[in-house]
Design a protein around this motif. Structure first.
Motif, PDB file in Angstrom:
ATOM      1  N   GLY A 185       0.913  -1.296  -0.134  1.00 23.50           N
ATOM      2  CA  GLY A 185       0.109   0.013   0.033  1.00 23.50           C
ATOM      3  C   GLY A 185       0.694   1.409  -0.128  1.00 23.50           C
ATOM      4  N   VAL A 186       0.093   2.502   0.087  1.00 18.97           N
ATOM      5  CA  VAL A 186       0.886   3.753   0.155  1.00 18.97           C
ATOM      6  C   VAL A 186       0.735   4.282   1.322  1.00 18.97           C
ATOM      7  CG1 VAL A 186       0.355   6.006  -1.011  1.00 18.97           C
ATOM      8  CG2 VAL A 186      -0.021   4.256  -2.242  1.00 18.97           C
ATOM      9  N   TYR A 187       2.015   4.695   1.768  1.00 16.44           N
ATOM     10  CA  TYR A 187       2.305   5.293   3.124  1.00 16.44           C
ATOM     11  C   TYR A 187       2.485   6.766   3.091  1.00 16.44           C
ATOM     12  CZ  TYR A 187       4.785   6.118   7.494  1.00 16.44           C
ATOM     13  OH  TYR A 187       5.374   6.675   8.517  1.00 16.44           O
ATOM     14  N   THR A 188       1.905   7.476   4.093  1.00 16.29           N
ATOM     15  CA  THR A 188       2.227   8.841   4.033  1.00 16.29           C
ATOM     16  C   THR A 188       2.563   9.278   5.208  1.00 16.29           C
ATOM     17  OG1 THR A 188       1.818  10.989   3.147  1.00 16.29           O
ATOM     18  CG2 THR A 188       0.184  10.131   4.870  1.00 16.29           C
ATOM     19  N   CYS A 189       3.693  10.227   5.576  1.00 14.73           N
ATOM     20  CA  CYS A 189       4.165  10.862   6.744  1.00 14.73           C
ATOM     21  C   CYS A 189       3.767  12.171   7.128  1.00 14.73           C
ATOM     22  CB  CYS A 189       5.801  10.728   6.718  1.00 14.73           C
ATOM     23  SG  CYS A 189       6.461  11.819   7.984  1.00 14.73           S
ATOM     24  N   MET A 190       2.972  12.114   8.212  1.00 13.76           N
ATOM     25  CA  MET A 190       2.349  13.596   8.562  1.00 13.76           C
ATOM     26  C   MET A 190       3.580  14.167   9.472  1.00 13.76           C
ATOM     27  SD  MET A 190      -0.509  13.844   7.014  1.00 13.76           S
ATOM     28  CE  MET A 190      -1.729  14.890   8.099  1.00 13.76           C
ATOM     29  N   GLY A 191       3.423  15.369   9.812  1.00 13.45           N
ATOM     30  CA  GLY A 191       4.642  16.157  10.727  1.00 13.45           C
ATOM     31  C   GLY A 191       4.405  15.695  12.064  1.00 13.45           C
ATOM     32  N   GLY A 192       2.932  15.458  12.502  1.00 16.45           N
ATOM     33  CA  GLY A 192       3.069  14.853  14.014  1.00 16.45           C
ATOM     34  C   GLY A 192       3.337  16.048  14.955  1.00 16.45           C
ATOM     35  N   PRO A 193       3.284  16.040  16.175  1.00 16.12           N
ATOM     36  CA  PRO A 193       3.388  14.616  16.869  1.00 16.12           C
ATOM     37  C   PRO A 193       1.854  14.227  17.369  1.00 16.12           C
ATOM     38  CG  PRO A 193       3.605  16.460  18.459  1.00 16.12           C
ATOM     39  CD  PRO A 193       3.635  17.093  17.275  1.00 16.12           C
ATOM     40  N   ASN A 194       0.926  15.066  16.834  1.00 17.43           N
ATOM     41  CA  ASN A 194      -0.402  14.723  17.092  1.00 17.43           C
ATOM     42  C   ASN A 194      -0.926  13.598  16.031  1.00 17.43           C
ATOM     43  OD1 ASN A 194      -0.440  17.217  15.486  1.00 17.43           O
ATOM     44  ND2 ASN A 194      -2.403  16.438  14.852  1.00 17.43           N
ATOM     45  N   TYR A 195      -1.844  12.763  16.310  1.00 20.03           N
ATOM     46  CA  TYR A 195      -2.458  11.940  15.532  1.00 20.03           C
ATOM     47  C   TYR A 195      -3.459  12.885  14.431  1.00 20.03           C
ATOM     48  CZ  TYR A 195      -0.443   8.121  17.914  1.00 20.03           C
ATOM     49  OH  TYR A 195       0.411   7.277  18.662  1.00 20.03           O
ATOM     50  N   GLU A 196      -3.962  12.233  13.533  1.00 23.38           N
ATOM     51  CA  GLU A 196      -4.711  13.012  12.342  1.00 23.38           C
ATOM     52  C   GLU A 196      -6.343  13.123  12.959  1.00 23.38           C
ATOM     53  OE1 GLU A 196      -1.304  11.588  11.424  1.00 23.38           O
ATOM     54  OE2 GLU A 196      -2.719  10.284  11.609  1.00 23.38           O
ATOM     55  N   THR A 197      -6.852  14.063  12.618  1.00 19.30           N
ATOM     56  CA  THR A 197      -8.422  14.496  12.652  1.00 19.30           C
ATOM     57  C   THR A 197      -8.978  13.630  11.671  1.00 19.30           C
ATOM     58  OG1 THR A 197      -8.423  16.260  11.080  1.00 19.30           O
ATOM     59  CG2 THR A 197      -7.621  16.748  13.400  1.00 19.30           C
ATOM     60  N   VAL A 198     -10.262  13.669  11.946  1.00 22.33           N
ATOM     61  CA  VAL A 198     -11.211  12.982  11.092  1.00 22.33           C
ATOM     62  C   VAL A 198     -11.233  13.556   9.758  1.00 22.33           C
ATOM     63  CG1 VAL A 198     -13.666  12.430  10.392  1.00 22.33           C
ATOM     64  CG2 VAL A 198     -13.041  11.987  12.802  1.00 22.33           C
ATOM     65  N   ALA A 199     -11.048  14.867   9.520  1.00 28.26           N
ATOM     66  CA  ALA A 199     -11.350  15.593   8.300  1.00 28.26           C
ATOM     67  C   ALA A 199      -9.600  15.387   7.482  1.00 28.26           C
ATOM     68  CB  ALA A 199     -11.309  17.057   8.452  1.00 28.26           C
ATOM     69  N   GLU A 200      -8.702  15.147   8.487  1.00 28.49           N
ATOM     70  CA  GLU A 200      -7.288  14.987   7.894  1.00 28.49           C
ATOM     71  C   GLU A 200      -7.159  13.542   7.190  1.00 28.49           C
ATOM     72  OE1 GLU A 200      -4.556  17.775  10.529  1.00 28.49           O
ATOM     73  OE2 GLU A 200      -5.104  15.858  11.233  1.00 28.49           O
ATOM     74  N   LEU A 201      -7.559  12.692   8.044  1.00 26.41           N
ATOM     75  CA  LEU A 201      -7.832  11.220   7.601  1.00 26.41           C
ATOM     76  C   LEU A 201      -8.918  10.967   6.298  1.00 26.41           C
ATOM     77  CD1 LEU A 201      -8.123   9.519  10.951  1.00 26.41           C
ATOM     78  CD2 LEU A 201      -6.023   9.465   9.489  1.00 26.41           C
ATOM     79  N   ARG A 202     -10.019  11.915   6.280  1.00 25.02           N
ATOM     80  CA  ARG A 202     -10.860  11.702   5.128  1.00 25.02           C
ATOM     81  C   ARG A 202      -9.998  12.342   3.890  1.00 25.02           C
ATOM     82  NH1 ARG A 202     -16.726  13.584   7.373  1.00 25.02           N
ATOM     83  NH2 ARG A 202     -17.328  11.686   8.276  1.00 25.02           N
ATOM     84  N   ALA A 203      -9.355  13.202   3.911  1.00 24.12           N
ATOM     85  CA  ALA A 203      -8.460  14.035   3.025  1.00 24.12           C
ATOM     86  C   ALA A 203      -7.459  12.848   2.565  1.00 24.12           C
ATOM     87  CB  ALA A 203      -7.737  15.164   3.331  1.00 24.12           C
ATOM     88  N   LEU A 204      -6.705  12.424   3.305  1.00 23.47           N
ATOM     89  CA  LEU A 204      -5.898  11.089   3.124  1.00 23.47           C
ATOM     90  C   LEU A 204      -6.134  10.340   2.242  1.00 23.47           C
ATOM     91  CD1 LEU A 204      -3.384  11.301   6.226  1.00 23.47           C
ATOM     92  CD2 LEU A 204      -2.936  12.502   4.156  1.00 23.47           C
ATOM     93  N   LYS A 205      -7.577   9.720   2.626  1.00 24.72           N
ATOM     94  CA  LYS A 205      -8.089   8.662   1.945  1.00 24.72           C
ATOM     95  C   LYS A 205      -8.335   8.938   0.709  1.00 24.72           C
ATOM     96  CE  LYS A 205     -11.513   5.181   3.143  1.00 24.72           C
ATOM     97  NZ  LYS A 205     -10.686   3.927   3.001  1.00 24.72           N
TER      98      LYS A 205
END
Ligand SMILES: O=P(O)(O)O[C@@H]1C[C@H](O)[C@@H](CO)O1
Ligand SMILES: Nc1nc2[nH]cnc2c(=O)[nH]1
Length: 284
Positions: A185-205
């Protein structure tokens, strides 16, 4: 006569040469260093809670990051912060039990410095691992995702380790009896340190991301830039929720717990991948 004299008596099978001054010039020493350094073949980067892979290293020598001049230190739970030199499946390796993350306050150039160090020590193949949240609905906690590609989200804003002056293994894993738990699959690296919000996860999807983490992309980018071959994989430690009702959020504790629960298979995986590299890299 000094203890060593150049004569033709090979008393013990060796030429005993006179101990001449300056025999070991800088150039000669560098040749010895190069010879020894060429001996390290595979670099391994352990992700959060995946440090157990370092236990697969035999005849190991461990050096704490804090004892290495101007080396960063690991400040994140689940990262021991030491370099392990030794052998996995009879292949000479160097293993980072602990990596550096952008969110620790290190610039990407510092996060990827160990990859450049590996290159200088003769490493030709990098195995990079990480703990990641699963976005693909077919993934479950404890699965492994082989990174077939990545989305360099941090690079979208120009934050790239190559900024500045310009200084392949799936069948193998499946043969380990992990057919149902291995994905590509396709991996991506977010800057962190927080985990993603629902909106961010929806965008990544929408962008086609299958698993999201906070590392690896810049290390693999640098390794490829150095001419290394790379094998990167994610241990899926949590399932990212893209709906507000579910409310399940990732925690560092669960990430580390899943890593601990999978330490045996991770050791088997790294031993087999290193063995595969050792058996096949001479044909390149
Ligand atoms: O070093 P990795 O990418 O495995 O670390 C992941 C991402 C965060 O640092 C941490 C989250 O718990 O695990
Ligand atoms: N960014 C990110 N990194 C992780 N590492 C382990 N799980 C996660 C996650 O859900 N998101």
């Amino acid at each position: 006569m000094s203890a060593y004299s150049c004569n033709n008596n090979k008393s013990n099978g060796y030429d005993m040469c006179e101990d001449t001054e300056n025999e070991y010039t800088y150039e000669k020493l560098m040749k010895i260093r190069e010879f020894l350094a060429e001996r390290i073949h595979v670099g391994i980067i352990c992700g959060s809670g995946l440090g157990s892979m370092g236990e697969a290293v035999r005849n190991s020598v461990c050096i704490e990051y804090k004892d290495i001049p101007s080396f960063p230190i690991s400040t994140v739970q689940g990262h021991k912060g030491r370099l392990i030199f030794g052998y996995v499946s009879d292949v000479p390796v160097m293993c980072m039990q602990g990596r550096f993350h952008y969110y620790e306050g290190y610039p990407l150039s510092k996060c990827v410095m160990p990859v450049r160090l590996m290159k200088l020590l003769g490493v030709t193949h990098l195995i990079a691992s990480n703990a990641a949240g699963g976005l693909n609905p077919s993934y479950k906690v404890g699965d492994i995702m082989l990174q077939k590609d990545h989305l360099n989200i941090m690079g979208f804003s120009g934050n790239n380790p190559l900024r500045g002056p310009n200084d392949g293994v799936t069948n193998l894993v499946r043969q380990l009896g992990m057919e149902d738990d291995v994905h590509e699959g396709v991996y991506t690296c977010m800057g962190g340190p927080n985990y993603e919000t629902v909106a961010e996860l929806r965008a990544l999807k929408v962008l086609g991301v299958d698993a999201v983490g906070m590392s690896t992309v810049h290390e693999v980018t640098t390794a490829k830039h150095c001419g290394m071959k790379c094998f990167a994989f994610s241990l899926i430690t949590n399932i990212c929720s893209i709906d507000y009702e579910n409310g399940e959020e990732a925690t560092c504790e669960e990430v580390l717990d899943v890593g601990k629960s999978k330490e045996t298979i991770l050791k088997v995986l790294v031993e087999n991948v290193v063995k595969f590299i050792g058996e096949h890299s001479n044909n390149e």
